[in-house]
Write a protein that holds these residues in place. Structure first.
Motif, PDB file in Angstrom:
ATOM      1  N   ALA A 349       0.830  -1.208   0.000  1.00 30.17           N
ATOM      2  CA  ALA A 349       0.000   0.000   0.000  1.00 30.17           C
ATOM      3  C   ALA A 349       0.863   1.255   0.000  1.00 30.17           C
ATOM      4  CB  ALA A 349      -0.923  -0.012   1.219  1.00 30.17           C
ATOM      5  N   ALA A 350       1.957   1.236   0.777  1.00 29.45           N
ATOM      6  CA  ALA A 350       2.850   2.396   0.826  1.00 29.45           C
ATOM      7  C   ALA A 350       3.499   2.640  -0.525  1.00 29.45           C
ATOM      8  CB  ALA A 350       3.913   2.191   1.904  1.00 29.45           C
ATOM      9  N   LEU A 351       3.889   1.555  -1.221  1.00 29.04           N
ATOM     10  CA  LEU A 351       4.524   1.706  -2.528  1.00 29.04           C
ATOM     11  C   LEU A 351       3.534   2.265  -3.551  1.00 29.04           C
ATOM     12  CD1 LEU A 351       7.094   1.247  -4.187  1.00 29.04           C
ATOM     13  CD2 LEU A 351       6.209  -1.015  -4.774  1.00 29.04           C
ATOM     14  N   SER A 352       2.277   1.902  -3.431  1.00 29.45           N
ATOM     15  CA  SER A 352       1.280   2.381  -4.393  1.00 29.45           C
ATOM     16  C   SER A 352       1.123   3.892  -4.324  1.00 29.45           C
ATOM     17  CB  SER A 352      -0.076   1.709  -4.144  1.00 29.45           C
ATOM     18  OG  SER A 352      -0.640   2.139  -2.913  1.00 29.45           O
ATOM     19  N   HIS A 353       1.407   4.493  -3.160  1.00 30.63           N
ATOM     20  CA  HIS A 353       1.295   5.942  -3.024  1.00 30.63           C
ATOM     21  C   HIS A 353       2.324   6.673  -3.875  1.00 30.63           C
ATOM     22  CE1 HIS A 353      -0.693   5.286   1.178  1.00 30.63           C
ATOM     23  NE2 HIS A 353      -1.530   5.126   0.183  1.00 30.63           N
ATOM     24  N   LEU A 354       3.413   5.981  -4.218  1.00 29.77           N
ATOM     25  CA  LEU A 354       4.463   6.615  -5.010  1.00 29.77           C
ATOM     26  C   LEU A 354       3.959   7.010  -6.390  1.00 29.77           C
ATOM     27  CD1 LEU A 354       7.533   7.299  -4.883  1.00 29.77           C
ATOM     28  CD2 LEU A 354       7.966   5.081  -5.926  1.00 29.77           C
ATOM     29  N   ASP A 355       2.979   6.275  -6.904  1.00 31.19           N
ATOM     30  CA  ASP A 355       2.468   6.540  -8.248  1.00 31.19           C
ATOM     31  C   ASP A 355       1.267   7.479  -8.250  1.00 31.19           C
ATOM     32  OD1 ASP A 355       4.358   4.835  -9.412  1.00 31.19           O
ATOM     33  OD2 ASP A 355       3.119   3.074  -8.966  1.00 31.19           O
ATOM     34  N   GLN A 356       0.913   8.003  -7.079  1.00 26.72           N
ATOM     35  CA  GLN A 356      -0.242   8.886  -7.005  1.00 26.72           C
ATOM     36  C   GLN A 356       0.224  10.342  -7.026  1.00 26.72           C
ATOM     37  OE1 GLN A 356      -2.469   7.759  -3.521  1.00 26.72           O
ATOM     38  NE2 GLN A 356      -2.829   5.675  -4.260  1.00 26.72           N
ATOM     39  N   PRO A 357      -0.006  11.042  -8.131  1.00 27.82           N
ATOM     40  CA  PRO A 357       0.455  12.433  -8.213  1.00 27.82           C
ATOM     41  C   PRO A 357      -0.332  13.340  -7.286  1.00 27.82           C
ATOM     42  CG  PRO A 357      -0.853  11.855 -10.145  1.00 27.82           C
ATOM     43  CD  PRO A 357      -0.667  10.592  -9.360  1.00 27.82           C
ATOM     44  N   ALA A 358       0.336  14.358  -6.807  1.00 26.35           N
ATOM     45  CA  ALA A 358      -0.307  15.390  -5.995  1.00 26.35           C
ATOM     46  C   ALA A 358      -0.290  16.693  -6.766  1.00 26.35           C
ATOM     47  CB  ALA A 358       0.426  15.551  -4.663  1.00 26.35           C
ATOM     48  N   ALA A 359      -1.270  17.512  -6.499  1.00 26.36           N
ATOM     49  CA  ALA A 359      -1.297  18.820  -7.151  1.00 26.36           C
ATOM     50  C   ALA A 359      -0.166  19.664  -6.585  1.00 26.36           C
ATOM     51  CB  ALA A 359      -2.635  19.499  -6.903  1.00 26.36           C
ATOM     52  N   PRO A 360       0.628  20.304  -7.456  1.00 26.25           N
ATOM     53  CA  PRO A 360       1.672  21.188  -6.942  1.00 26.25           C
ATOM     54  C   PRO A 360       1.069  22.260  -6.050  1.00 26.25           C
ATOM     55  CG  PRO A 360       1.935  20.836  -9.297  1.00 26.25           C
ATOM     56  CD  PRO A 360       0.606  20.261  -8.921  1.00 26.25           C
ATOM     57  N   PRO A 361       1.820  22.730  -5.052  1.00 23.99           N
ATOM     58  CA  PRO A 361       1.278  23.758  -4.172  1.00 23.99           C
ATOM     59  C   PRO A 361       0.941  25.015  -4.969  1.00 23.99           C
ATOM     60  CG  PRO A 361       3.646  23.572  -3.899  1.00 23.99           C
ATOM     61  CD  PRO A 361       3.219  22.436  -4.763  1.00 23.99           C
ATOM     62  N   PRO A 362      -0.029  25.789  -4.477  1.00 24.33           N
ATOM     63  CA  PRO A 362      -0.360  27.031  -5.184  1.00 24.33           C
ATOM     64  C   PRO A 362       0.892  27.877  -5.375  1.00 24.33           C
ATOM     65  CG  PRO A 362      -1.905  26.614  -3.391  1.00 24.33           C
ATOM     66  CD  PRO A 362      -0.807  25.613  -3.245  1.00 24.33           C
ATOM     67  N   ALA A 363       1.036  28.426  -6.550  1.00 23.18           N
ATOM     68  CA  ALA A 363       2.226  29.232  -6.836  1.00 23.18           C
ATOM     69  C   ALA A 363       2.288  30.436  -5.910  1.00 23.18           C
ATOM     70  CB  ALA A 363       2.195  29.687  -8.292  1.00 23.18           C
ATOM     71  N   LEU A 364       3.479  30.676  -5.379  1.00 23.23           N
ATOM     72  CA  LEU A 364       3.667  31.857  -4.551  1.00 23.23           C
ATOM     73  C   LEU A 364       3.549  33.101  -5.412  1.00 23.23           C
ATOM     74  CD1 LEU A 364       6.757  30.610  -2.503  1.00 23.23           C
ATOM     75  CD2 LEU A 364       4.403  30.719  -1.708  1.00 23.23           C
ATOM     76  N   THR A 365       3.143  34.172  -4.783  1.00 19.33           N
ATOM     77  CA  THR A 365       3.054  35.424  -5.515  1.00 19.33           C
ATOM     78  C   THR A 365       4.445  35.840  -5.948  1.00 19.33           C
ATOM     79  OG1 THR A 365       1.139  36.090  -4.203  1.00 19.33           O
ATOM     80  CG2 THR A 365       2.309  37.822  -5.407  1.00 19.33           C
ATOM     81  N   VAL A 366       4.629  35.947  -7.257  1.00 17.32           N
ATOM     82  CA  VAL A 366       5.942  36.286  -7.799  1.00 17.32           C
ATOM     83  C   VAL A 366       5.985  37.786  -8.060  1.00 17.32           C
ATOM     84  CG1 VAL A 366       7.564  35.937  -9.687  1.00 17.32           C
ATOM     85  CG2 VAL A 366       6.214  34.008  -8.812  1.00 17.32           C
ATOM     86  N   GLY A 367       6.941  38.428  -7.427  1.00 13.64           N
ATOM     87  CA  GLY A 367       7.074  39.870  -7.582  1.00 13.64           C
ATOM     88  C   GLY A 367       7.991  40.240  -8.730  1.00 13.64           C
ATOM     89  N   ASP A 368       8.491  41.454  -8.689  1.00 19.10           N
ATOM     90  CA  ASP A 368       9.431  41.920  -9.706  1.00 19.10           C
ATOM     91  C   ASP A 368      10.682  41.051  -9.695  1.00 19.10           C
ATOM     92  OD1 ASP A 368       7.691  43.946 -10.362  1.00 19.10           O
ATOM     93  OD2 ASP A 368       8.588  45.367  -8.947  1.00 19.10           O
ATOM     94  N   PRO A 369      11.424  41.034 -10.776  1.00 17.52           N
ATOM     95  CA  PRO A 369      12.629  40.198 -10.821  1.00 17.52           C
ATOM     96  C   PRO A 369      13.624  40.555  -9.710  1.00 17.52           C
ATOM     97  CG  PRO A 369      12.062  40.945 -13.019  1.00 17.52           C
ATOM     98  CD  PRO A 369      11.172  41.695 -12.071  1.00 17.52           C
ATOM     99  N   ILE A 370      14.049  39.526  -8.980  1.00 21.03           N
ATOM    100  CA  ILE A 370      15.133  39.716  -8.024  1.00 21.03           C
ATOM    101  C   ILE A 370      16.464  39.656  -8.761  1.00 21.03           C
ATOM    102  CG2 ILE A 370      15.206  37.241  -7.482  1.00 21.03           C
ATOM    103  CD1 ILE A 370      15.949  40.082  -5.019  1.00 21.03           C
TER     104      ILE A 370
END
Length: 639
Positions: A349-370
């Motif tokens: 069961a633990a190995l099967s979780h490896l093939d389960q994709p997760a949604a990437p975290p919400p993108a952080l607010t990207v400001g002006d170029p650093i």
């Protein structure tokens, strides 16, 4: 039949319903109860204990495990090349020859000509003062190539076998790329046509495409010659791509032996599962990179218990009561887990979780170029050699931006220009042309900055390198190193308290402040290097191959730590790597470099799932699969 026996039989059938294998013929290499110890015989400390395995003609065996598991010591014991002070016992038989305590004339007859060793760093095998051709000339069998022309032809043929042009014979090791050096080292190792090649981490330091080429080369040569192979690696994907069988080692002991396909689909030990789960997938994002907690213990400290019990999620008191033996769990397969019959469904069961994709975290607010790089160019000139000066174009008009709070992956092979960009951002090199803006400061030439601007730039950008020794002074304690950096900040009132906080942030106890780098594992040293880099609270963190030299479990720990720092502090990150499975987990956006030019850029998932440029597709196709490929030779080893 009692309940335990019935459960064991059911498990064996489930794990291997029809894999009996072809066990005909005697093994070329037979290792039985091999032990390696250090110190006087009566007070010897064990390093490798009771290791047994067979390698048949034409077969490839992978030996996998974290650093400190005893993989390399096992290999060196087999070829009689243990470091001074170490001694082996047990039985190692090669084609009927007993190799433990063998006489020198036995080794002279076998080593090189019938058994050969290929090491991780080709510089350990190649003399920098000799050409590739001279190395091969020394290694070729004596006799049969008396004339210079015949010897030249034979050297060209040997170089051709490993995919190198005949002209390489005239070049010195320092003139070759890492992949070319490894190919020359392989040609030297194969020069006397050995029946068994032992390759110790032969691709660890190589970029993904060169790694794929070397692995394919090993595979094709093994098949064409009918040669046996022992491949030592900490990367299960590498072992799966080449080997018929895999042996998992931990703290000097064998925990599992299995046909490759069975282990890839259904690990029969919690440690094997842990190695699989720690390896980041390239196909999808995972919400949490799963590392194995803790570190590998010394073999003598776990002599009378399950070596993995302290790090195992399924450990029970009976696991610590005695050392579990390797027991059959199916035809041609063994495991040293007492509770496998009970916990096997949970492992699956633990190995099967490896093939389960997760949604990437919400993108952080990207400001002006650093950071903004515009039309950057850099050419390196080397000293004259053989009457000619060499010019290498590292960057050819590169333009890119990194937004405030953005994580950007910079990918490409060795020589693509990745590290040159990092060094230019850090002021370690000066570009020939182009402009670099860092938070509004023109840092194209650090020498033109005044003291205040230079200090401001150093505060804005910091780096974590592949080798933490480049940023840690081996003579200073960890606490002293961190306090030196904190003192530069100018706002720290209690540096010792702040040092403890920094160590806690990177998952290390405050007591580590008293230690020196040499006392830490590779993963721990990299955590300290990260603590040092973030001590100045930079707005941009450059990570240049920060996990390339780490085991998969330490890699997962470091990557998860960098993820946390990125999210917690909204730190911009330039993540440089040749490993697309790593960049999938770390970057919001990818920039692909090829020969000093940007050839593709875009959202991480879009570029990796639907690459447009042939070079990007080539990088993706070069990644070893996490699943064992079909078509392996029949497995002929006894369990």
């Amino acid at each position: 039949m009692n309940t335990e026996e019935g459960a064991a039989r059911d498990l064996a059938t489930h794990l291997h319903p029809d894999d009996a294998g072809d066990r005909s013929g005697a093994a070329l290499l037979h290792v039985e109860r091999l032990n390696v110890a250090v110190g006087p015989v009566r007070r010897a400390r064990p390093l490798v204990r009771d290791v047994s395995f067979d390698v048949h003609r034409g077969q490839a065996l992978g030996i996998v495990g974290e650093s400190g598991s005893g993989k390399s010591l096992t290999a060196r014991a087999v070829v009689g090349l243990l470091p001074a002070g170490l001694h082996a016992s047990g039985s190692v038989t090669f084609d009927g020859h007993q190799l433990i305590d063998a006489e020198r004339r036995t080794w002279r007859a076998l080593r090189g000509s019938r058994v050969s060793l290929l090491l991780q760093d080709p510089f350990t095998m190649l003399n920098p003062l000799q050409t590739a051709g001279a190395h091969l000339a020394e290694s070729l069998p004596r006799g049969g190539h008396h004339s210079r022309s015949r010897q030249r032809d034979e050297i060209a043929r040997r170089l051709g076998e490993v995919g190198l042009a005949a002209e390489v014979a005239e070049q010195y090791p320092f003139q070759l790329s890492g992949g070319m050096r490894q190919r020359v080292a392989l040609a030297v190792a194969l020069a006397r046509d050995p029946e068994l090649l032992i390759a110790d981490e032969p691709t660890t330091a190589l970029d993904v495409t060169t790694q794929a080429e070397v692995l394919e080369l090993l595979q094709s040569i093994r098949r064409s010659r009918g040669m046996s192979l022992i491949l030592i690696t900490h990367d299960l994907r590498v072992a799966f791509s080449v080997c018929d069988r895999v042996q998992v080692m931990y703290a000097g002991s064998v925990l599992e032996q299995s046909p490759t396909a069975a282990l890839a689909a259904d690990p029969a030990h919690p440690y094997s599962l842990g190695l699989l789960l720690a390896d980041p997938p390239v196909t999808h994002y995972v919400a949490e990179l799963t590392a194995i907690p803790g570190s590998v213990p010394q073999a003598d400290t776990v002599a009378d218990t399950c070596a993995f019990a302290a790090r195992c999620s399924w450990a029970q008191p009976e696991c610590a009561a005695a050392r579990p033996p390797l027991a059959p769990v199916g035809p041609n397969r063994t495991s040293a887990c007492l509770r496998l019959g009970e916990i096997h469904p949970e492992l699956r069961a633990a190995l099967s979780h490896l093939d389960q994709p997760a949604a990437p975290p919400p993108a952080l607010t990207v400001g002006d170029p650093i950071a903004a790089i515009t039309e950057l160019r850099k050419t390196f000139h080397t000293s004259r050699l053989a009457g000619r000066a060499r010019r290498t174009t590292a960057l050819d008009g590169v333009s890119l931006q990194i937004g405030e709070g953005e994580s950007v992956g910079l990918v490409g092979e060795t020589g693509s220009g990745k590290t040159t960009i990092a060094r230019a951002l850090l002021g370690l090199i000066t570009p020939d042309a182009g402009r670099i803006d860092l938070a509004g400061i023109d840092i194209s030439n650090y020498r033109r900055l005044d003291r205040r601007q230079r200090r401001q730039a150093r505060r804005i950008v910091q780096a974590v390198f592949q080798d933490p020794y480049t940023s840690l002074n081996p003579a200073l304690s960890i606490g002293t190193t961190l306090r030196e950096v904190l003192d530069l900040r100018g706002d720290v009132t209690d540096s010792r308290h702040e040092t403890a906080d920094l160590l806690g942030l990177v998952g290390l106890p405050a007591s580590y402040a008293q230690r020196r780098p040499v006392a830490l594992s590779g993963g721990e040293r990299q955590r300290v290097a990260i603590a040092r880099a973030i001590a100045l609270r930079p707005r941009l963190l450059i990570c240049d191959e920060p996990v390339a030299a780490l085991d998969v479990s330490a890699q997962a720990q470091v990557l998860e730590l960098l993820r946390d720092i990125h999210r917690r502090y909204n730190t911009s990150m330039l993540f440089i790597t040749h490993d697309l499975s790593v960049v999938r987990q770390m970057a919001d956006r990818i920039i692909v470099l090829y020969h000093g030019q940007v050839v593709e850029t875009g959202d991480t998932a879009t570029v990796l799932d639907s690459p447009n440029h042939p070079y990007t597709r080539r990088l993706i196709n070069a990644i070893p699969s996490a699943q064992a490929p079909s078509g392996h030779a029949p497995d002929r080893s006894e369990p």
